[in-house]
Write a protein that holds these residues in place. Structure first.
Motif, PDB file in Angstrom:
ATOM      1  N   THR A  64       0.836  -1.203   0.000  1.00  0.00           N
ATOM      2  CA  THR A  64       0.000   0.000   0.000  1.00  0.00           C
ATOM      3  C   THR A  64       0.871   1.254   0.000  1.00  0.00           C
ATOM      4  OG1 THR A  64      -1.808  -1.115   1.146  1.00  0.00           O
ATOM      5  CG2 THR A  64      -1.765   1.286   1.271  1.00  0.00           C
ATOM      6  N   ILE A  65       1.871   1.286   0.875  1.00  0.00           N
ATOM      7  CA  ILE A  65       2.753   2.449   0.960  1.00  0.00           C
ATOM      8  C   ILE A  65       3.488   2.665  -0.363  1.00  0.00           C
ATOM      9  CG2 ILE A  65       4.816   3.396   2.074  1.00  0.00           C
ATOM     10  CD1 ILE A  65       3.869   1.851   4.634  1.00  0.00           C
ATOM     11  N   ALA A  66       4.008   1.593  -0.947  1.00  0.00           N
ATOM     12  CA  ALA A  66       4.745   1.710  -2.215  1.00  0.00           C
ATOM     13  C   ALA A  66       3.843   2.213  -3.334  1.00  0.00           C
ATOM     14  CB  ALA A  66       5.375   0.367  -2.586  1.00  0.00           C
ATOM     15  N   ARG A  67       2.644   1.698  -3.415  1.00  0.00           N
ATOM     16  CA  ARG A  67       1.715   2.142  -4.469  1.00  0.00           C
ATOM     17  C   ARG A  67       1.366   3.618  -4.301  1.00  0.00           C
ATOM     18  NH1 ARG A  67      -2.206  -3.107  -5.182  1.00  0.00           N
ATOM     19  NH2 ARG A  67      -0.881  -4.108  -6.735  1.00  0.00           N
ATOM     20  N   VAL A  68       1.080   4.028  -3.060  1.00  0.00           N
ATOM     21  CA  VAL A  68       0.757   5.428  -2.803  1.00  0.00           C
ATOM     22  C   VAL A  68       1.966   6.304  -3.133  1.00  0.00           C
ATOM     23  CG1 VAL A  68       0.238   7.108  -0.978  1.00  0.00           C
ATOM     24  CG2 VAL A  68      -1.054   4.980  -1.113  1.00  0.00           C
ATOM     25  N   ALA A  69       3.148   5.875  -2.722  1.00  0.00           N
ATOM     26  CA  ALA A  69       4.360   6.652  -2.982  1.00  0.00           C
ATOM     27  C   ALA A  69       4.598   6.819  -4.480  1.00  0.00           C
ATOM     28  CB  ALA A  69       5.556   5.988  -2.314  1.00  0.00           C
ATOM     29  N   ILE A  70       4.373   5.770  -5.238  1.00  0.00           N
ATOM     30  CA  ILE A  70       4.555   5.846  -6.688  1.00  0.00           C
ATOM     31  C   ILE A  70       3.526   6.789  -7.307  1.00  0.00           C
ATOM     32  CG2 ILE A  70       4.414   4.514  -8.840  1.00  0.00           C
ATOM     33  CD1 ILE A  70       5.730   2.188  -7.172  1.00  0.00           C
ATOM     34  N   GLU A  71       2.288   6.750  -6.817  1.00  0.00           N
ATOM     35  CA  GLU A  71       1.271   7.691  -7.293  1.00  0.00           C
ATOM     36  C   GLU A  71       1.677   9.129  -6.982  1.00  0.00           C
ATOM     37  OE1 GLU A  71      -2.770   6.845  -6.146  1.00  0.00           O
ATOM     38  OE2 GLU A  71      -2.469   4.711  -6.449  1.00  0.00           O
ATOM     39  N   PRO A  77       1.682  16.813 -12.021  1.00  0.00           N
ATOM     40  CA  PRO A  77       1.252  17.215 -10.678  1.00  0.00           C
ATOM     41  C   PRO A  77      -0.252  17.130 -10.445  1.00  0.00           C
ATOM     42  CG  PRO A  77       2.916  18.726 -11.478  1.00  0.00           C
ATOM     43  CD  PRO A  77       2.568  17.811 -12.622  1.00  0.00           C
ATOM     44  N   GLN A  78      -1.053  17.462 -11.437  1.00  0.00           N
ATOM     45  CA  GLN A  78      -2.500  17.425 -11.262  1.00  0.00           C
ATOM     46  C   GLN A  78      -3.026  16.001 -11.075  1.00  0.00           C
ATOM     47  OE1 GLN A  78      -0.884  18.396 -13.986  1.00  0.00           O
ATOM     48  NE2 GLN A  78      -1.753  17.409 -15.798  1.00  0.00           N
ATOM     49  N   SER A  79      -2.226  15.002 -11.453  1.00  0.00           N
ATOM     50  CA  SER A  79      -2.635  13.603 -11.302  1.00  0.00           C
ATOM     51  C   SER A  79      -2.192  12.994  -9.978  1.00  0.00           C
ATOM     52  CB  SER A  79      -2.057  12.767 -12.452  1.00  0.00           C
ATOM     53  OG  SER A  79      -2.557  13.225 -13.689  1.00  0.00           O
ATOM     54  N   ARG A  80      -1.407  13.740  -9.200  1.00  0.00           N
ATOM     55  CA  ARG A  80      -0.968  13.245  -7.891  1.00  0.00           C
ATOM     56  C   ARG A  80      -2.115  13.363  -6.899  1.00  0.00           C
ATOM     57  NH1 ARG A  80       4.315  17.030  -8.170  1.00  0.00           N
ATOM     58  NH2 ARG A  80       5.277  15.952  -9.928  1.00  0.00           N
ATOM     59  N   PRO A  81      -2.177  12.453  -5.920  1.00  0.00           N
ATOM     60  CA  PRO A  81      -3.218  12.582  -4.890  1.00  0.00           C
ATOM     61  C   PRO A  81      -2.908  13.760  -3.977  1.00  0.00           C
ATOM     62  CG  PRO A  81      -1.703  10.824  -4.320  1.00  0.00           C
ATOM     63  CD  PRO A  81      -1.309  11.305  -5.687  1.00  0.00           C
ATOM     64  N   THR A  82      -3.890  14.195  -3.230  1.00  0.00           N
ATOM     65  CA  THR A  82      -3.640  15.213  -2.210  1.00  0.00           C
ATOM     66  C   THR A  82      -3.041  14.536  -0.986  1.00  0.00           C
ATOM     67  OG1 THR A  82      -5.805  14.935  -1.185  1.00  0.00           O
ATOM     68  CG2 THR A  82      -5.646  16.571  -2.976  1.00  0.00           C
ATOM     69  N   MET A  83      -2.406  15.300  -0.126  1.00  0.00           N
ATOM     70  CA  MET A  83      -1.870  14.715   1.109  1.00  0.00           C
ATOM     71  C   MET A  83      -3.004  14.209   1.988  1.00  0.00           C
ATOM     72  SD  MET A  83       1.309  14.325   0.992  1.00  0.00           S
ATOM     73  CE  MET A  83       1.482  13.704   2.648  1.00  0.00           C
ATOM     74  N   GLN A  84      -4.162  14.850   1.917  1.00  0.00           N
ATOM     75  CA  GLN A  84      -5.316  14.364   2.682  1.00  0.00           C
ATOM     76  C   GLN A  84      -5.707  12.966   2.207  1.00  0.00           C
ATOM     77  OE1 GLN A  84      -8.830  16.816   2.560  1.00  0.00           O
ATOM     78  NE2 GLN A  84      -9.895  15.561   4.051  1.00  0.00           N
ATOM     79  N   LYS A  85      -5.727  12.752   0.893  1.00  0.00           N
ATOM     80  CA  LYS A  85      -6.058  11.437   0.350  1.00  0.00           C
ATOM     81  C   LYS A  85      -4.990  10.413   0.735  1.00  0.00           C
ATOM     82  CE  LYS A  85      -8.283   8.463  -2.144  1.00  0.00           C
ATOM     83  NZ  LYS A  85      -9.518   7.875  -1.626  1.00  0.00           N
ATOM     84  N   VAL A  86      -3.729  10.810   0.659  1.00  0.00           N
ATOM     85  CA  VAL A  86      -2.635   9.919   1.057  1.00  0.00           C
ATOM     86  C   VAL A  86      -2.817   9.512   2.516  1.00  0.00           C
ATOM     87  CG1 VAL A  86      -0.150   9.808   1.504  1.00  0.00           C
ATOM     88  CG2 VAL A  86      -0.990  10.800  -0.638  1.00  0.00           C
ATOM     89  N   SER A  87      -3.098  10.477   3.363  1.00  0.00           N
ATOM     90  CA  SER A  87      -3.293  10.207   4.785  1.00  0.00           C
ATOM     91  C   SER A  87      -4.475   9.269   5.022  1.00  0.00           C
ATOM     92  CB  SER A  87      -3.512  11.523   5.534  1.00  0.00           C
ATOM     93  OG  SER A  87      -3.775  11.294   6.887  1.00  0.00           O
ATOM     94  N   GLN A  88      -5.558   9.494   4.312  1.00  0.00           N
ATOM     95  CA  GLN A  88      -6.736   8.635   4.455  1.00  0.00           C
ATOM     96  C   GLN A  88      -6.431   7.203   4.044  1.00  0.00           C
ATOM     97  OE1 GLN A  88      -9.585  10.707   2.017  1.00  0.00           O
ATOM     98  NE2 GLN A  88     -10.343  11.945   3.723  1.00  0.00           N
TER      99      GLN A  88
END
Length: 111
Positions: A64-71, A77-88
């Motif tokens: 999960t961490i690796a997939r989120v980190a790669i995203e 930049p517009q395709s990156r998740p927000t930090m709020q989404k990463v945290s969730q």
């Protein structure tokens, strides 16, 4: 380049991968996509080889961490998740052990 929250998201992705890998990421991780079907290959490609193999639960969390980190490292930049989404995502997937010797009082850790 305009500095936005998405720069922080990118930096988080780099840092997370460096921690998992145990070395600087560089550009060689770019070809791995977050939609990779083979999670075991993804983990094998990024996990610090100096560490013992993870338990099944830790393995799932590392994936999960690796997939989120790669995203977070998406070149757009517009395709990156927000930090709020990463945290969730990370909060919902992680199972932190409770240490009874640490008490939380007014947001300060006390032994």
């Amino acid at each position: 380049m305009k500095v936005t929250e998405k720069c922080d998201v990118y930096s988080f992705g780099v840092l997370a991968l460096e921690v998992i890998m145990g070395k600087q990421v560089g550009d060689f991780i770019s070809p791995i996509s977050p939609s990779s079907d083979d999670a075991n290959t993804l983990l094998k490609d990024v996990l610090d080889q100096r560490l013992p193999p993870p338990t099944p639960q830790v393995k799932d969390e590392l994936i999960t961490i690796a997939r989120v980190a790669i995203e977070c490292r998406n070149s757009h930049p517009q395709s990156r998740p927000t930090m709020q989404k990463v945290s969730q995502v990370l909060s919902s997937q992680m199972h932190f052990p409770i240490n009874n010797q640490i008490l939380h009082s007014n947001n300060v850790l006390i032994d």
